[in-house]
Scaffold this motif. Structure first.
Motif, short mmCIF file in Angstrom:
data_model
loop_
_atom_site.label_atom_id
_atom_site.label_comp_id
_atom_site.label_asym_id
_atom_site.label_seq_id
_atom_site.Cartn_x
_atom_site.Cartn_y
_atom_site.Cartn_z
N ARG A 761 51.13 38.92 51.54
CA ARG A 761 51.18 38.36 52.87
C ARG A 761 50.14 37.25 53.03
O ARG A 761 50.34 36.27 53.70
CB ARG A 761 50.93 39.46 53.91
CG ARG A 761 51.47 39.14 55.28
CD ARG A 761 51.47 40.36 56.18
NE ARG A 761 50.17 40.91 56.40
CZ ARG A 761 49.80 42.13 56.02
NH1 ARG A 761 50.65 42.91 55.40
NH2 ARG A 761 48.59 42.57 56.27
N LEU A 762 49.02 37.45 52.38
CA LEU A 762 47.93 36.48 52.51
C LEU A 762 47.98 35.40 51.43
O LEU A 762 47.15 34.50 51.39
CB LEU A 762 46.57 37.20 52.45
CG LEU A 762 46.31 38.17 53.60
CD1 LEU A 762 45.12 39.06 53.28
CD2 LEU A 762 46.07 37.41 54.90
N GLY A 763 48.94 35.54 50.51
CA GLY A 763 49.10 34.55 49.45
C GLY A 763 48.01 34.63 48.41
O GLY A 763 47.57 33.61 47.87
N VAL A 764 47.53 35.83 48.13
CA VAL A 764 46.48 36.00 47.11
C VAL A 764 47.06 36.80 45.96
O VAL A 764 47.82 37.74 46.19
CB VAL A 764 45.27 36.77 47.71
CG1 VAL A 764 44.13 36.81 46.73
CG2 VAL A 764 44.85 36.14 49.02
N ASP A 765 46.63 36.46 44.77
CA ASP A 765 47.11 37.21 43.63
C ASP A 765 46.17 38.38 43.39
O ASP A 765 44.97 38.21 43.13
CB ASP A 765 47.17 36.31 42.39
CG ASP A 765 47.70 37.10 41.20
OD1 ASP A 765 48.57 37.98 41.43
OD2 ASP A 765 47.23 36.86 40.07
N MET A 766 46.73 39.54 43.51
CA MET A 766 45.95 40.77 43.43
C MET A 766 45.21 40.87 42.11
O MET A 766 44.02 41.20 42.06
CB MET A 766 46.93 41.96 43.62
CG MET A 766 46.26 43.27 43.80
SD MET A 766 45.45 43.35 45.40
CE MET A 766 44.42 44.75 45.11
N ASP A 767 45.88 40.60 41.03
CA ASP A 767 45.27 40.73 39.70
C ASP A 767 44.07 39.81 39.56
O ASP A 767 43.06 40.15 38.96
CB ASP A 767 46.30 40.40 38.61
CG ASP A 767 47.41 41.45 38.63
OD1 ASP A 767 47.07 42.61 39.02
OD2 ASP A 767 48.56 41.14 38.31
N ARG A 768 44.22 38.61 40.15
CA ARG A 768 43.11 37.66 40.04
C ARG A 768 41.90 38.11 40.84
O ARG A 768 40.76 37.94 40.42
CB ARG A 768 43.57 36.29 40.55
CG ARG A 768 44.47 35.64 39.54
CD ARG A 768 44.67 34.21 39.87
NE ARG A 768 45.31 33.57 38.78
CZ ARG A 768 45.26 32.27 38.57
NH1 ARG A 768 44.56 31.50 39.40
NH2 ARG A 768 45.88 31.72 37.55
N VAL A 769 42.21 38.64 41.98
CA VAL A 769 41.11 39.17 42.81
C VAL A 769 40.32 40.21 42.01
O VAL A 769 39.10 40.18 41.94
CB VAL A 769 41.64 39.80 44.12
CG1 VAL A 769 40.53 40.55 44.85
CG2 VAL A 769 42.23 38.73 45.01
N THR A 774 35.72 42.04 38.91
CA THR A 774 35.21 42.62 37.67
C THR A 774 34.21 41.65 37.04
O THR A 774 33.12 42.05 36.63
CB THR A 774 36.38 42.89 36.70
OG1 THR A 774 37.44 43.51 37.42
CG2 THR A 774 35.94 43.78 35.55
N GLU A 775 34.61 40.39 36.99
CA GLU A 775 33.76 39.35 36.41
C GLU A 775 32.38 39.35 37.08
O GLU A 775 31.36 39.30 36.43
CB GLU A 775 34.46 37.99 36.61
CG GLU A 775 33.61 36.77 36.34
CD GLU A 775 33.57 36.39 34.87
OE1 GLU A 775 34.51 36.77 34.14
OE2 GLU A 775 32.58 35.73 34.44
N ARG A 776 32.40 39.45 38.42
CA ARG A 776 31.13 39.37 39.17
C ARG A 776 30.48 40.75 39.34
O ARG A 776 29.59 40.92 40.17
CB ARG A 776 31.38 38.75 40.56
CG ARG A 776 31.90 37.32 40.54
CD ARG A 776 31.00 36.37 39.83
NE ARG A 776 29.75 36.13 40.51
CZ ARG A 776 28.63 35.64 39.96
NH1 ARG A 776 28.64 35.33 38.68
NH2 ARG A 776 27.55 35.48 40.64
N LYS A 777 30.96 41.70 38.58
CA LYS A 777 30.37 43.07 38.54
C LYS A 777 30.39 43.79 39.90
O LYS A 777 29.60 44.69 40.15
CB LYS A 777 28.93 43.02 38.02
CG LYS A 777 28.84 42.56 36.57
CD LYS A 777 27.56 43.11 35.97
CE LYS A 777 26.62 41.96 35.61
NZ LYS A 777 25.29 42.39 35.21
N ILE A 778 31.30 43.35 40.77
CA ILE A 778 31.35 44.00 42.09
C ILE A 778 31.68 45.48 41.94
O ILE A 778 31.07 46.33 42.61
CB ILE A 778 32.41 43.33 43.01
CG1 ILE A 778 32.17 41.83 43.14
CG2 ILE A 778 32.44 43.99 44.40
CD1 ILE A 778 30.88 41.43 43.82
N PHE A 779 32.61 45.78 41.04
CA PHE A 779 32.97 47.20 40.84
C PHE A 779 31.79 48.03 40.37
O PHE A 779 31.58 49.15 40.79
CB PHE A 779 34.14 47.31 39.84
CG PHE A 779 35.46 46.93 40.43
CD1 PHE A 779 35.96 47.67 41.51
CD2 PHE A 779 36.19 45.85 39.96
CE1 PHE A 779 37.18 47.31 42.07
CE2 PHE A 779 37.40 45.51 40.52
CZ PHE A 779 37.90 46.24 41.59
#
Lengths: 976, 132
Positions: A761-769, A774-779
């Motif tokens: 709905r928001l036009g964002v790719d879930m996988d990329r998010v 992951t890249e920014r170690k948020i998880f």
């Protein structure tokens, strides 16, 4: 003279009577003046108000009657038709309004023309209550209303005043709180703890409105009450006194009159009749006169005196004798006899005349009163009929053995009509005729019951003393000057084996004095008589005495002497002290027991004198100080008291001598120079007859240790309380953290349909998010937050254990099986994250198999043991030496009511710093995250609080660390 | 039973707790409503049927126990779960009487919301079994 005296008293009484009357009158007058003053004030106020009130009324009536509306500012006026419709109004409002439905209208409907109705109602306009005056005119009503306070133009401070409407309900008062109260119509009322004078006034014209003025007269009322009471009491007292005095005086008067008459009678007769009779009468009369003079001086109540009674009896007896013997029946003599009869009829003593056969021929009123019979009941009977058997014998004896020369006096118990014993003193004389034949007898009788009773008491107490002597525990023996036994009580019979009959009359030396004392006894007696020297008198002595069978036994003896005339009587009180001697032996035995106790005491006991020299010391004292008893007995306190306390010694000894006891702290220095801090309890005692100090000194090293433990426990409890309050509050935010992370992670899950929908709905790719996060170690961060939350939550849960009251049942368990179970569990609890492996540790068990089952909560003990084992394992893992062989030794033993479990490892040990803080909450030597620092605190809590035991630690750094668990063998008894 | 037809109500004065549990359960497909105090909760119960209620013990206007006893009178078919920060919480005798046991107690903080989810579903099933 006698008359004038009585006269004076009489007049005094009358005079006093007049005085009190004057007092009363003046008192009443003052009270009336006082009250009337207040009434006048009140009446004036009332009149003023009334006048004011009436003026207003006239004004109002004038207003009603006048055709036009007035200009009086406080008045509201309306006119309304019979239908209730308002036609005119002073305020201009309300015109054409119909008031026929109001309650007011209903009350006035029936009014006749010219009648006025007064009421107190809410106003039509503002609903404020107002007073209405409504008058009926032909065809219409006219109403004037105004607020009630407008009734009075002024206010008075001296009184409360009210306007009351129907039923005495207050409709207006300057004190607004009274409005609506019921105002009593009574003139004097009791109201709010005050007495109030109520002056009312009603207005005849209206009949509906009253006004009342009230004045508080409590104080005045009380004063009046007090005055009246005092006057009445005074009145009563004076009157009573007067009546009593009057009665006494009358009695006295009567006696005097009677005696005077008698004297006059005899004096008159003395001149006319010659012979021996008048002479004797004259003598008698003179004797009476003489008596009267002295009696008048000494006492009013003369007939109470026994001497007087005897005298009177003699005189009267003589007179009676003379008159009855006289054959010359002259007129004067008959008169004299009459006078005399008057005397005996009215005397306060009983009078009893009998004929030669003892039959009563005359009694007076006093005797009848005394015995409770009427004269007719006594006349014709014999005096013996009024006694009991015992007294009858006495009486007959007295009558039969007549002493013909003197009159006789004796005491006799008579029986009254009611059966009461009347003790009497009788003064009797036998009467003879001229030929000396007995014609009868005459007696004066006094009631002495009261006086007699006192005598009986005296005799009784004498009897009691005798009985006490008889029953005495001590043998009581009396001897005379010659040593001859005069008295020998039953205890003496018992003690010495001689009966009283045998002992009386014997010499003391022949009976109870042992041969060795006989000489001393005889000498002592001689010395006493020669010089009056009382070597043995009134002094307690111990010696031995002899009983009849010749056995000597120890006695305690005290002797006193009584001198009666020229002879002496010696009383000896003798007590057998065989028992006492035995008691003394027992004391010696208990002294031995004490000695044993003294020597076996755990505390050091030292007895020293005021110069601090050691007089005695017990075994513990010798051991404590490291000297032998013999050495210490040559020493003084100064030799082992620490230098800091040495200078205090004289001062402390002084305190003990002054106050008897003292407690203080000190330091003793042992022979090996080691210092021991002690608490000393000192007491002043008698040691072999001289005062000395007994000091009990307790080694405080142990107590100080206990004290530190108590502080520790206290600290733990405080933390526990804090934790409980905190934990509850922290759990909510923790929940938010933990749940927040979980929901956040859930919403980042790529496989969730809803997430994908939202992303699309928001036009964002879930996988990329996700790749970005992951890249920014948020998880990782989120995961870190979650772990931190879980850790915090665990700390809170652990802390709450401090406050948890164990509700588990205590089960008697074999501690060895608990230890074994825990060891099994520890071996399995292999954790990769932890650096140690329990399997590498050698476990040696040294169990005392004699330990009985211990009451405990099994899983709590397991928890403690596991904790300790883990700590040991972890600390040993820190030693980085391949040759090191880690070993845990588990020892069990018993020690005075406790089961001991020691867990000892050969790890790096602990410094004293760590030891001191070991059980403190949040104190940990582990790395952050490895432990909460609560493990040992909780263990401590479990053992100390839940099990009433003790957890302690000791260590030598580099060698060993040892934790000791002490568990009481019985619940509820002992423990810490 | 369709998951979507399961109605849950959360009564908790802590907004975030209320919101997070609601979000989580909604993500799992349940229908959830929430109330910040007992009074509001009771109002909702009067309007709509709920299969389960998650009730905080400390509410601003009444205790959770009190709420449950009142709510039970409105909807006796609801499965009540008690959510509390008190680790020693025990249901009162009145609660035990209406079938609320230690199984219905969830201690704060909830470490894993999946556990809560399972517990709720389990509770509802049990309630339905008892009723059926």
């Amino acid at each position: 003279m006698e008359r004038s005296l009585s006269q004076i008293i009489r007049e005094t009484v009358l005079f006093t009577g007049r005085i009190w009357f004057i007092f009363l009158l003046s008192g009443i007058a003052v009270s009336f003046a006082f009250i009337s003053y207040h009434f006048t004030t009140l009446m004036n106020d009332s009149a003023y108000l009334k006048e004011d009130f009436l003026k207003r009324l006239i004004q109002i009536e004038r207003e009603l009657d006048s055709g036009k509306f007035s200009t009086i500012s406080y008045i509201t006026r309306i006119n309304f038709k019979e239908s209730g419709v308002i036609s005119e109004s002073s305020s201009g409002k309300l015109i054409n309004i119909n008031i026929s439905r109001s309650s007011l209208y209903k009350n006035i409907e029936a009014l006749k023309t010219g009648e006025i109705y007064v009421t107190y109602e809410p106003d039509f306009i503002d609903s404020m209550p107002r007073i209405f005056f409504i008058k009926r005119y032909p065809g219409h009503f006219s109403a004037v209303s105004f607020p009630p306070e407008q009734f009075f133009s002024t206010r008075m401070k001296s009184a409360e005043y009210y306007i009351t409407g129907n039923n005495d309900i207050c409709i207006y008062s300057p004190d607004t709180s009274k409005i609506g109260d019921m105002i009593s119509p009574a003139p004097v009322i009791y109201k709010n703890e005050k007495i109030v004078l109520n002056i009312g006034g009603s207005l005849e014209k209206t009949g509906k409105i009253n006004f009342k003025i009230m004045l508080d007269i409590t104080r005045e009322f009380m004063i009046l009450l007090l005055f009246s009471t005092a006057f009445i009491l005074l009145n009563i007292v004076i009157q009573r006194r007067g009546v009593k005095l009057n009665r006494d005086m009358n009695l006295l008067d009567l006696e005097f009159t009677r005696l005077n008459l008698l004297i006059q009678g005899y004096i008159a007769s003395s001149g006319t009749t010659g012979g021996s009779l008048p002479e004797r009468l004259d003598i008698s009369a003179k004797a009476i006169e003489k008596f009267l003079v002295s009696a008048g001086k000494e006492a009013f109540v003369f007939y109470e005196s026994r001497q007087v009674m005897d005298l009177m009896q003699t005189l009267m007896g003589n007179i009676l004798q003379l008159t009855s013997r006289s054959k010359t029946d002259t007129e004067i003599l008959r008169k004299s006899e009459e006078s005399y009869r008057t005397l005996i009829e009215t005397t306060s003593q009983g009078y009893w005349l009998t004929d030669k056969n003892d039959v009563t021929t005359g009694v007076n009123e006093a005797l009848c009163d005394m015995l409770g019979f009427r004269a007719e009941e006594i006349l014709g009977k014999k005096p013996m009929d009024f006694t009991d058997e015992k007294n009858r014998d006495i009486l007959i004896k007295k009558i039969r053995t007549i002493d013909r020369t003197v009159h006789r006096t004796y005491e006799l118990d008579l029986i009254s009509k009611s059966g009461r014993v009347v003790m009497t003193y009788i003064n009797a004389t036998t009467l003879y005729d001229d030929d000396l034949n007995v014609t009868g007898s005459f007696a004066l009788i006094s009631d002495i019951t009261e006086r007699k009773t006192t005598g009986i008491e005296l005799r009784k107490s004498r009897e009691r003393a005798r009985l006490i002597l008889q029953a005495a525990i001590d043998a009581v023996i009396e001897i005379d000057d010659g040593g001859v036994i005069q008295s020998w009580n039953p205890r003496a019979e018992e003690m010495f084996g001689w009966s009283a009959g045998e002992a009386l009359g014997k010499n003391l030396t022949d009976t109870i004095i042992p041969v060795k004392y006989r000489f001393a006894h005889i000498n002592g007696m001689k010395r006493f008589f020669a010089s009056g020297e009382e070597v043995v008198l009134n002094r307690r002595m111990e010696m031995s005495a002899l009983n009849r069978s010749g056995n000597e036994f120890p006695v305690e003896l005290s002797i006193s002497s009584i001198k009666t005339g020229d002879t002496h009587l010696f009383s000896g009180f003798i007590r057998d002290i065989t028992e006492k001697s035995r008691a003394e032996r027992e004391i010696r035995a208990s002294e031995y027991k004490f000695r044993t106790l003294f020597d076996n005491a755990i505390d050091a006991i030292i007895i020293h004198d005021s110069e601090s020299r050691i007089l005695e010391v017990n075994r513990a004292g010798c051991e404590r100080l490291g000297y032998s008893r013999d050495e210490l007995l040559t020493m003084s306190l100064k030799d082992f008291v620490h230098i800091d306390f040495r200078k205090l010694i004289p001062e402390r000894i002084k305190k003990i001598y002054n106050e008897g006891v003292a407690t203080f702290e000190s330091i003793h220095v042992r022979r090996n120079k080691k210092e021991v801090s002690v608490e000393v309890n000192s007491r002043l005692i008698d040691f072999n007859g001289t005062p000395a100090v007994l000091s009990v000194s307790r080694d405080m090293t142990e107590r100080n240790k206990t004290y530190r433990m108590m502080v520790q426990t206290e600290k733990m409890m405080t933390v526990g309380g804090l934790a409980a309050g905190m934990a509850h509050e922290i759990n909510n935010p923790l929940g938010i953290i933990l749940q927040g992370i979980q929901v956040a992670l859930g919403r980042l899950a790529p496989d969730n349909e809803k997430n994908r929908e939202a992303a699309e709905r928001l036009g964002v790719d879930m996988d990329r998010v996700i790749a970005y996060l992951t890249e920014r170690k948020i998880f990782e961060y989120l995961e870190g937050i979650r772990h931190a939350g879980i850790r915090a939550s665990k700390i809170v849960t652990d802390m709450l254990q401090f406050t948890r009251q164990s509700t588990f049942n205590y089960v008697n368990s074999d501690i060895h099986s608990i230890i074994d179970k825990t060891l099994d569990f520890a071996a399995k609890d292999f954790d990769l994250r932890k650096k140690y492996d329990f399997k590498n540790i050698r476990i040696s068990k040294m169990y005392d198999n004699g330990i009985p089952p211990v009451p405990c909560i099994e899983n709590e003990i397991e928890q403690v043991l596991l904790n300790l084992l883990k700590n040991s394992a972890q600390s040993m893992s820190l030693i980085d030496d391949d040759t090191f062989l880690p070993e845990i030794t588990i020892r069990t033993s018993m020690d005075s009511g406790f089961a001991l479990i020691e867990i000892e490892d050969n790890g790096p040990g602990m410094s004293s710093d760590i030891l001191n803080r070991l059980f403190e909450p949040f104190y940990t030597t582990k790395e952050v995250g490895e432990g909460t620092g609560l493990g040992l605190s909780i263990s401590y809590f479990i053992i100390r609080t839940n099990h009433n035991g003790m957890l302690s630690a000791d260590s030598e750094p580099g060698k060993y660390a040892r934790i000791t668990i002490k568990l009481p063998l019985k619940r509820g008894s002992g423990g810490y | 039973m369709d998951i979507k037809n399961i109605n849950i109500i959360i009564i908790d004065d802590e907004e975030m707790i209320r919101g997070l549990i609601k979000d989580f359960l909604e993500d799992r497909g349940l229908s959830v409503e929430s109330a910040e105090n007992g009074g509001e909760g009771l109002k909702l119960l009067l309007k709509k049927k709920f299969d389960a209620a998650i009730v905080d013990v400390r509410l601003p206007d009444m205790s959770g126990n009190e709420f449950i006893i009142k709510a039970y009178k409105i909807q006796s078919g609801t499965c009540f779960m008690i959510h509390t920060g008190h680790i020693e919480y025990k249901p009162s005798p009145e609660l035990l009487k209406i079938g609320i046991s230690m199984e219905s107690v969830i201690i704060k903080p909830i470490m894993d919301l999946n556990v809560l989810y399972d517990k709720i579903l389990g509770g509802i099933m049990k309630k339905m079994d008892n009723a059926g």
